[in-house]
Enzyme design. Structure first.
Site, PDB file in Angstrom:
ATOM      1  N   CYS A 154       0.833  -1.214   0.000  1.00 64.23           N
ATOM      2  CA  CYS A 154       0.000   0.000   0.000  1.00 64.23           C
ATOM      3  C   CYS A 154       0.861   1.255   0.000  1.00 64.23           C
ATOM      4  O   CYS A 154       0.693   2.136  -0.822  1.00 64.23           O
ATOM      5  CB  CYS A 154      -0.920   0.013   1.208  1.00 64.23           C
ATOM      6  SG  CYS A 154      -2.190  -1.232   1.082  1.00 64.23           S
ATOM      7  N   HIS A 155       1.761   1.351   0.961  1.00 62.48           N
ATOM      8  CA  HIS A 155       2.554   2.568   1.058  1.00 62.48           C
ATOM      9  C   HIS A 155       4.040   2.253   1.225  1.00 62.48           C
ATOM     10  O   HIS A 155       4.807   3.094   1.674  1.00 62.48           O
ATOM     11  CB  HIS A 155       2.042   3.443   2.201  1.00 62.48           C
ATOM     12  CG  HIS A 155       0.576   3.748   2.072  1.00 62.48           C
ATOM     13  ND1 HIS A 155      -0.385   3.020   2.718  1.00 62.48           N
ATOM     14  CD2 HIS A 155      -0.071   4.650   1.316  1.00 62.48           C
ATOM     15  CE1 HIS A 155      -1.577   3.477   2.375  1.00 62.48           C
ATOM     16  NE2 HIS A 155      -1.425   4.458   1.528  1.00 62.48           N
ATOM     17  N   GLY A 156       4.414   0.997   0.908  1.00 66.62           N
ATOM     18  CA  GLY A 156       5.829   0.658   0.820  1.00 66.62           C
ATOM     19  C   GLY A 156       6.565   0.514   2.135  1.00 66.62           C
ATOM     20  O   GLY A 156       7.654   1.039   2.293  1.00 66.62           O
TER      21      GLY A 156
ATOM     22  N   TYR B 300      -5.941  12.623  -0.341  1.00 66.32           N
ATOM     23  CA  TYR B 300      -5.142  11.413  -0.154  1.00 66.32           C
ATOM     24  C   TYR B 300      -3.674  11.703  -0.483  1.00 66.32           C
ATOM     25  O   TYR B 300      -2.765  11.231   0.208  1.00 66.32           O
ATOM     26  CB  TYR B 300      -5.694  10.319  -1.061  1.00 66.32           C
ATOM     27  CG  TYR B 300      -5.215   8.920  -0.745  1.00 66.32           C
ATOM     28  CD1 TYR B 300      -5.381   8.371   0.512  1.00 66.32           C
ATOM     29  CD2 TYR B 300      -4.616   8.137  -1.726  1.00 66.32           C
ATOM     30  CE1 TYR B 300      -4.958   7.091   0.788  1.00 66.32           C
ATOM     31  CE2 TYR B 300      -4.197   6.841  -1.466  1.00 66.32           C
ATOM     32  CZ  TYR B 300      -4.364   6.325  -0.206  1.00 66.32           C
ATOM     33  OH  TYR B 300      -3.950   5.046   0.075  1.00 66.32           O
TER      34      TYR B 300
END
Lengths: 190, 431
Positions: A154-156, B300
């Site tokens: 998702c965000h590494g 986001y």
């Protein structure tokens, strides 16, 4: 009355007392309507689960559900344990073990992430501590990240073989749930 | 409401009888028929009416969908399929509701940017503007919970990621964030329990929006509408009655908007969604790339631009909260950016920054996207915190027309042509 309007008088007392009573009453009335949203009895009843580890060979991993969350159980190879032990704690982004079976301030050594005598078993809640995705690394073909543990797409975030955060936005190591060996090859989580 | 009297005259005896007991027709007539609207309104002012339509359309289609929907983890995903395939006209009503959410945001963003450009947030419309910010927040909450209901992969993981934002409060007081998240979930993870309460709140919040909209319209009718010149209505020649003038213009704008709406509903009903949401929710598999709906992408992007978890959450919420302070951050005495030669450029740069953040929010969280997201996030906040106060002081505004009538008709229209030369020089861009 008018001549003493500045001073607190009986009426002021009654108003304050009345308002305070109403405020407490409102708070007491609201509580059931707030508390009803907390995990209910049936959700709490699922709070422990037993897992048989006998079929899990060295190098394999399984995922079980506990409280609706995936729990990663990995039977680590000697190399993986060695790699985890070789990492100095002060090089980790999160120095705390995050192990529910130990004190809250225990250091994030590999020994503190496992149970003594069963160091090959790593049991960790498989939820990225960043925003709750499930990291990759359980299946054989998965990308395991730069440190051979897990990688959250998702965000590494990269986790090592002890489930400790090494790189990326996640703030904490993977949580170790409360668990114990109830026999040589069986654990009880929760 | 406002300082203008309704010209309502009941023509029948029963109308007169009713008017003496409940003057609602008098109120409606005064506020929505002969209400004075500035005569220079352009098409950017039709979005208020369009938004009203969107809200009603979402309520009507939503109530219909709720008649066929099942809010349970086992049935929700199939219920959408059932609605689309088997329910009479379900395919159309479901598409209207899903596309309608996107269209609602298209219109609200146009409405907000219009307000920022023409200074509609400035005195005396601060309360009107702040109510708008609350409506926007309520819309975001409603849309977020609505997106959970199809219970596809993106629904499930979107809920997981966004509710987990609150766990960042653990960094301030340990345990509080986790307690809040479990309270929201009603369990130790996102589950059918969570879906059920989201459905309940998704049904509730639109009515909260209706209440806020009533206040928003009330506040609007106290101060009167802003307009492209940013001037107040001073004389009768500055205004036209709402009906038929503004209503007719609103109708033209509305039909143009409905063409776009219908095009999506009938030709591209799923274009604005995400293909991953056609997979049923699976708590054991995270999709490789989680993205929110397009209308949340700029926020986001800001969340991910900040390397710290709590910091990212604070920046994201601050990006909306800061809107409420715009009336006091902007120091300019002129409302409309039409007469603000410097601010105008910064405004368009702000629009570009928002669009760029939208693009970056859809990209993976890696370089070079993260750096660009940081640059545009910095500009987003600088626009409010630096540009609005500073440019308002250093800029010399262009001369304003003396009245709304002059803005529309040119200098000759005002007061029998007196001072025509000076006024012509005052508005060089008029034909």
């Amino acid at each position: 009355m008018a001549s003493h309007a500045e001073e607190p008088n009986r009426r002021d007392f009654l108003v304050i007392a009345g308002n305070a009573f109403a405020a407490v009453g409102a708070a007491v009335t609201m509580w059931p309507f707030i508390h009803q949203m907390n995990p209910d009895k049936s959700a709490q009843a699922l709070a422990s689960t037993e897992v048989d580890l006998a079929p899990v060979k060295q190098g394999q991993a399984i995922t079980v559900m506990w409280r609706g969350k995936p729990v990663f159980i990995r039977n680590r190879t000697a190399d993986e344990v060695k790699a985890a032990n070789a990492t100095p704690v002060d090089k980790l982004p999160d120095h705390v073990a995050r192990n529910a079976n130990l004190a809250a301030n225990a250091e994030a050594t590999d020994a503190n992430r496992t149970i003594k005598g069963k160091e090959n078993w790593l049991v960790a809640v498989g939820i990225c501590t960043h925003l709750g995705c499930i990291p990759k690394g359980q299946a054989l073909g998965d990308e395991k990240g730069e440190f051979g543990g897990w990688f959250c797409p998702c965000h590494g975030s990269h986790y090592d073989t002890a489930g400790r955060i090494r790189k990326g936005p996640a703030p904490r190591n993977l949580d170790i749930p409360p668990y114990a060996f109830i026999s040589d090859t069986k654990i009880k989580i929760g | 409401m406002s300082n203008h009297d309704s010209s309502y005259q009941p023509t029948t005896r029963i109308g007169k009888w009713f008017d003496e007991r409940l003057p609602i027709m008098r109120l409606m007539h005064g506020q929505f028929v002969d209400f004075p609207t500035p005569r220079n309104l352009n098409y950017m002012w039709t979005f208020g009416g369009i938004l009203m339509f969107c809200l009603v359309a979402q309520l009507v289609t939503g109530i219909v969908l709720a008649m066929h929907y099942q809010a349970s983890a086992d049935d929700a995903f199939n219920a959408i399929d059932q609605i689309r395939r088997n329910v009479n006209y379900g395919w159309m009503i479901q598409a209207m509701h899903a596309v309608g959410a996107s269209m609602f945001f298209v219109a609200v963003y146009a409405h907000i940017f219009r307000g920022l450009y023409y200074g509609s947030y400035k005195a005396p419309r601060e309360i009107l503007w702040i109510l708008g910010v609350f409506i926007f927040l309520a819309m975001m909450a409603t849309a977020f919970m609505g997106y959970a209901l199809p219970w596809g992969q993106m629904s499930f993981w979107g809920v997981t990621v966004i509710t987990n934002l609150f766990s960042s409060l653990d960094q301030i007081i340990p345990g509080v964030g986790t307690a809040i998240v479990q309270w929201l979930w009603g369990g130790y993870s996102v589950s059918g329990t969570t879906l059920n309460r989201f459905f309940s709140l998704h049904y509730l919040l639109p009515f909260v929006i209706v209440g806020l909209v009533v206040l928003h319209v009330w506040a609007l009718h106290v101060t009167g509408q802003n307009n492209p010149a940013g001037l107040d209505i001073k004389t009768k020649s500055d205004s036209v009655p709402m009906y038929p003038y503004a209503v007719a213009k609103d109708a033209v704008g509305m039909f143009a908007f409905l063409l776009l709406f219908a095009w999506f509903v009938f030709y591209l009903p799923d274009y604005l969604g995400h293909s991953d949401n056609f997979n049923p929710a699976n708590p054991l598999v995270t999709p490789p790339h989680i993205v929110p709906e397009w209308y949340f992408l700029p926020f986001y992007a800001m969340l991910r631009a900040i390397p710290d978890k709590l910091g990212g959450v604070i920046v994201m919420f601050a990006s909306i909260a800061i809107l409420a302070f715009a009336p006091w951050l902007d120091t300019a005495r002129v409302r409309s950016a039409k007469y603000r030669p410097i601010f105008k450029w910064f405004f368009w740069l702000f629009v570009i920054a928002c669009c760029a953040l939208g693009y970056l929010g859809a990209m993976p969280a890696e370089e070079p996207y993260v750096t660009w997201a940081r640059i545009f996030t910095a500009y987003y906040f600088a626009f409010f915190l630096v540009i609005m106060p500073v440019v308002g002081i250093i800029e010399t505004p262009k001369p304003l027309p003396r009245s709304i009538a002059e803005d529309v008709l040119g200098a000759g229209a005002h007061g029998g042509g007196k001072g025509a030369g000076a006024a012509a020089a005052a508005s060089p861009e008029k034909r």
